[in-house]
Design a protein around this motif. Structure first.
Motif, PDB file in Angstrom:
ATOM      1  N   PRO A 119       0.831  -1.203   0.000  1.00  0.00           N
ATOM      2  CA  PRO A 119       0.000   0.000   0.000  1.00  0.00           C
ATOM      3  C   PRO A 119       0.872   1.261   0.000  1.00  0.00           C
ATOM      4  O   PRO A 119       1.895   1.322   0.679  1.00  0.00           O
ATOM      5  N   GLY A 120       0.481   2.226  -0.805  1.00  0.00           N
ATOM      6  CA  GLY A 120       1.217   3.478  -0.868  1.00  0.00           C
ATOM      7  C   GLY A 120       2.267   3.535  -1.963  1.00  0.00           C
ATOM      8  O   GLY A 120       2.840   4.596  -2.210  1.00  0.00           O
ATOM      9  N   ASN A 121       2.524   2.421  -2.643  1.00  0.00           N
ATOM     10  CA  ASN A 121       3.469   2.432  -3.767  1.00  0.00           C
ATOM     11  C   ASN A 121       2.690   2.877  -5.006  1.00  0.00           C
ATOM     12  O   ASN A 121       2.288   2.076  -5.839  1.00  0.00           O
ATOM     13  N   THR A 122       2.477   4.192  -5.094  1.00  0.00           N
ATOM     14  CA  THR A 122       1.599   4.719  -6.137  1.00  0.00           C
ATOM     15  C   THR A 122       2.160   4.513  -7.542  1.00  0.00           C
ATOM     16  O   THR A 122       1.382   4.329  -8.485  1.00  0.00           O
ATOM     17  N   ALA A 123       3.475   4.530  -7.703  1.00  0.00           N
ATOM     18  CA  ALA A 123       4.049   4.318  -9.037  1.00  0.00           C
ATOM     19  C   ALA A 123       3.684   2.923  -9.550  1.00  0.00           C
ATOM     20  O   ALA A 123       3.258   2.765 -10.704  1.00  0.00           O
ATOM     21  N   SER A 124       3.817   1.915  -8.712  1.00  0.00           N
ATOM     22  CA  SER A 124       3.465   0.552  -9.130  1.00  0.00           C
ATOM     23  C   SER A 124       1.961   0.406  -9.313  1.00  0.00           C
ATOM     24  O   SER A 124       1.503  -0.264 -10.247  1.00  0.00           O
ATOM     25  N   GLU A 125       1.186   1.015  -8.411  1.00  0.00           N
ATOM     26  CA  GLU A 125      -0.274   0.958  -8.563  1.00  0.00           C
ATOM     27  C   GLU A 125      -0.689   1.534  -9.911  1.00  0.00           C
ATOM     28  O   GLU A 125      -1.498   0.938 -10.629  1.00  0.00           O
ATOM     29  N   ARG A 126      -0.114   2.682 -10.298  1.00  0.00           N
ATOM     30  CA  ARG A 126      -0.439   3.302 -11.587  1.00  0.00           C
ATOM     31  C   ARG A 126       0.024   2.441 -12.754  1.00  0.00           C
ATOM     32  O   ARG A 126      -0.680   2.318 -13.753  1.00  0.00           O
ATOM     33  N   LEU A 127       1.236   1.894 -12.651  1.00  0.00           N
ATOM     34  CA  LEU A 127       1.783   1.070 -13.728  1.00  0.00           C
ATOM     35  C   LEU A 127       0.861  -0.102 -14.040  1.00  0.00           C
ATOM     36  O   LEU A 127       0.524  -0.346 -15.201  1.00  0.00           O
ATOM     37  N   PHE A 128       0.431  -0.823 -13.010  1.00  0.00           N
ATOM     38  CA  PHE A 128      -0.371  -2.023 -13.247  1.00  0.00           C
ATOM     39  C   PHE A 128      -1.826  -1.700 -13.557  1.00  0.00           C
ATOM     40  O   PHE A 128      -2.469  -2.409 -14.328  1.00  0.00           O
ATOM     41  N   THR A 129      -2.359  -0.625 -12.995  1.00  0.00           N
ATOM     42  CA  THR A 129      -3.724  -0.208 -13.338  1.00  0.00           C
ATOM     43  C   THR A 129      -3.785   0.231 -14.798  1.00  0.00           C
ATOM     44  O   THR A 129      -4.702  -0.149 -15.534  1.00  0.00           O
ATOM     45  N   SER A 130      -2.799   1.003 -15.244  1.00  0.00           N
ATOM     46  CA  SER A 130      -2.799   1.450 -16.641  1.00  0.00           C
ATOM     47  C   SER A 130      -2.517   0.282 -17.583  1.00  0.00           C
ATOM     48  O   SER A 130      -3.058   0.238 -18.693  1.00  0.00           O
ATOM     49  N   PHE A 131      -1.722  -0.692 -17.151  1.00  0.00           N
ATOM     50  CA  PHE A 131      -1.492  -1.898 -17.955  1.00  0.00           C
ATOM     51  C   PHE A 131      -2.821  -2.617 -18.186  1.00  0.00           C
ATOM     52  O   PHE A 131      -3.150  -2.991 -19.312  1.00  0.00           O
ATOM     53  N   GLY A 153      10.573  -8.904  10.817  1.00  0.00           N
ATOM     54  CA  GLY A 153      10.263  -7.583  11.329  1.00  0.00           C
ATOM     55  C   GLY A 153       9.100  -6.945  10.612  1.00  0.00           C
ATOM     56  O   GLY A 153       8.450  -7.562   9.772  1.00  0.00           O
ATOM     57  N   PRO A 154       8.850  -5.693  10.911  1.00  0.00           N
ATOM     58  CA  PRO A 154       7.699  -5.024  10.317  1.00  0.00           C
ATOM     59  C   PRO A 154       7.815  -4.977   8.793  1.00  0.00           C
ATOM     60  O   PRO A 154       8.865  -4.652   8.240  1.00  0.00           O
ATOM     61  N   HIS A 155       6.744  -5.324   8.143  1.00  0.00           N
ATOM     62  CA  HIS A 155       6.674  -5.284   6.679  1.00  0.00           C
ATOM     63  C   HIS A 155       5.237  -4.941   6.320  1.00  0.00           C
ATOM     64  O   HIS A 155       4.303  -5.478   6.903  1.00  0.00           O
ATOM     65  N   ASP A 156       5.084  -4.042   5.380  1.00  0.00           N
ATOM     66  CA  ASP A 156       3.734  -3.716   4.924  1.00  0.00           C
ATOM     67  C   ASP A 156       3.110  -4.951   4.284  1.00  0.00           C
ATOM     68  O   ASP A 156       3.815  -5.813   3.760  1.00  0.00           O
ATOM     69  N   PRO A 157       1.783  -5.035   4.294  1.00  0.00           N
ATOM     70  CA  PRO A 157       1.139  -6.163   3.609  1.00  0.00           C
ATOM     71  C   PRO A 157       1.440  -6.100   2.113  1.00  0.00           C
ATOM     72  O   PRO A 157       1.692  -5.034   1.561  1.00  0.00           O
ATOM     73  N   GLU A 158       1.416  -7.253   1.478  1.00  0.00           N
ATOM     74  CA  GLU A 158       1.586  -7.339   0.032  1.00  0.00           C
ATOM     75  C   GLU A 158       0.208  -7.621  -0.564  1.00  0.00           C
ATOM     76  O   GLU A 158      -0.426  -8.632  -0.238  1.00  0.00           O
ATOM     77  N   VAL A 159      -0.261  -6.688  -1.394  1.00  0.00           N
ATOM     78  CA  VAL A 159      -1.568  -6.791  -2.020  1.00  0.00           C
ATOM     79  C   VAL A 159      -1.387  -7.420  -3.402  1.00  0.00           C
ATOM     80  O   VAL A 159      -0.600  -6.937  -4.214  1.00  0.00           O
ATOM     81  N   LEU A 160      -2.116  -8.509  -3.637  1.00  0.00           N
ATOM     82  CA  LEU A 160      -2.059  -9.207  -4.913  1.00  0.00           C
ATOM     83  C   LEU A 160      -2.961  -8.500  -5.925  1.00  0.00           C
ATOM     84  O   LEU A 160      -4.144  -8.308  -5.680  1.00  0.00           O
ATOM     85  N   TYR A 161      -2.372  -8.118  -7.048  1.00  0.00           N
ATOM     86  CA  TYR A 161      -3.110  -7.573  -8.186  1.00  0.00           C
ATOM     87  C   TYR A 161      -3.207  -8.694  -9.213  1.00  0.00           C
ATOM     88  O   TYR A 161      -2.183  -9.230  -9.638  1.00  0.00           O
ATOM     89  N   ARG A 162      -4.433  -9.043  -9.586  1.00  0.00           N
ATOM     90  CA  ARG A 162      -4.675 -10.043 -10.643  1.00  0.00           C
ATOM     91  C   ARG A 162      -5.253  -9.309 -11.840  1.00  0.00           C
ATOM     92  O   ARG A 162      -6.282  -8.639 -11.724  1.00  0.00           O
ATOM     93  N   ILE A 163      -4.595  -9.468 -12.990  1.00  0.00           N
ATOM     94  CA  ILE A 163      -5.001  -8.785 -14.206  1.00  0.00           C
ATOM     95  C   ILE A 163      -5.275  -9.825 -15.281  1.00  0.00           C
ATOM     96  O   ILE A 163      -4.415 -10.654 -15.580  1.00  0.00           O
ATOM     97  N   GLY A 164      -6.475  -9.786 -15.849  1.00  0.00           N
ATOM     98  CA  GLY A 164      -6.780 -10.722 -16.920  1.00  0.00           C
ATOM     99  C   GLY A 164      -8.275 -10.945 -17.015  1.00  0.00           C
ATOM    100  O   GLY A 164      -9.042 -10.481 -16.175  1.00  0.00           O
ATOM    101  N   PRO A 165      -8.712 -11.641 -18.034  1.00  0.00           N
ATOM    102  CA  PRO A 165      -7.876 -12.111 -19.139  1.00  0.00           C
ATOM    103  C   PRO A 165      -7.473 -10.945 -20.031  1.00  0.00           C
ATOM    104  O   PRO A 165      -8.200  -9.960 -20.162  1.00  0.00           O
TER     105      PRO A 165
END
Length: 172
Positions: A119-131, A153-165
């Motif tokens: 969460p908060g990695n807006t560059a990656s969120e934009r990259l995959f949403t626009s893809f 140690g502390p690590h932000d959650p990893e949100v799975l983005y599924r794109i397809g078909p």
């Protein structure tokens, strides 16, 4: 499909690119940095499902690493995407992602892409949403790895983005 700047060569990684990939990942300040050894192995064992952008001097300036999921061979899991800071803002990450998926659709019948984003990695969120938008594909999100499962140690959650078909990736 997004075009890379004309002075860049889109290529498969070679073992000799491992050090550059490690440096680009380290300098990104957003990716989880793996050992330098893992980038060397990645460039050897997963070159067929990864891609690099090379500058005029032949050095890697950006990359996408991925693998085809063993349990779902029509899905590419994108592990990391990074572009050297001097080359950002020119659509290189999108061109790399589009090119890799087009190649794997043709070679292996890939019809879907997965990645995880904190969460908060807006560059990656934009990259995959626009893809997903460019390829006329659906996009779903769900937490794959919650904070508490990380042992180091502390690590932000990893949100799975599924794109397809995906529609024909070579048509865009």
């Amino acid at each position: 499909m997004t075009a890379a700047p004309a002075d860049l060569l889109i290529d498969r990684p070679a073992v000799t690119d491992g050090a550059s990939l490690w440096r680009i990942a380290k300098d990104s300040k957003t990716l989880d940095l793996n050992s330098s050894y893992s980038y060397l192995l990645w460039c050897r064992d997963f070159a067929g499902t990864s891609v690099v952008a090379r500058g005029a001097d032949g050095e890697a300036v950006g990359f996408v690493t991925g693998y085809v999921r063993p349990e779902d061979p029509r899905t590419l899991l994108v592990w990391q995407v990074a572009v050297d800071s001097a080359y950002r803002g020119h659509g290189i990450a999108a061109a790399l992602l589009d090119g890799l998926v087009a190649r794997l659709a043709a070679e292996r019948g890939v019809t879907g892409v997965e990645t995880t984003i904190t969460p908060g990695n807006t560059a990656s969120e934009r990259l995959f949403t626009s893809f997903a938008d460019r390829h006329g594909a659906g996009l779903t999100r769900e937490v794959l790895f919650p904070t508490e499962v990380f042992p180091d140690g502390p690590h932000d959650p990893e949100v799975l983005y599924r794109i397809g078909p995906l529609t024909d990736p070579t048509a865009h």
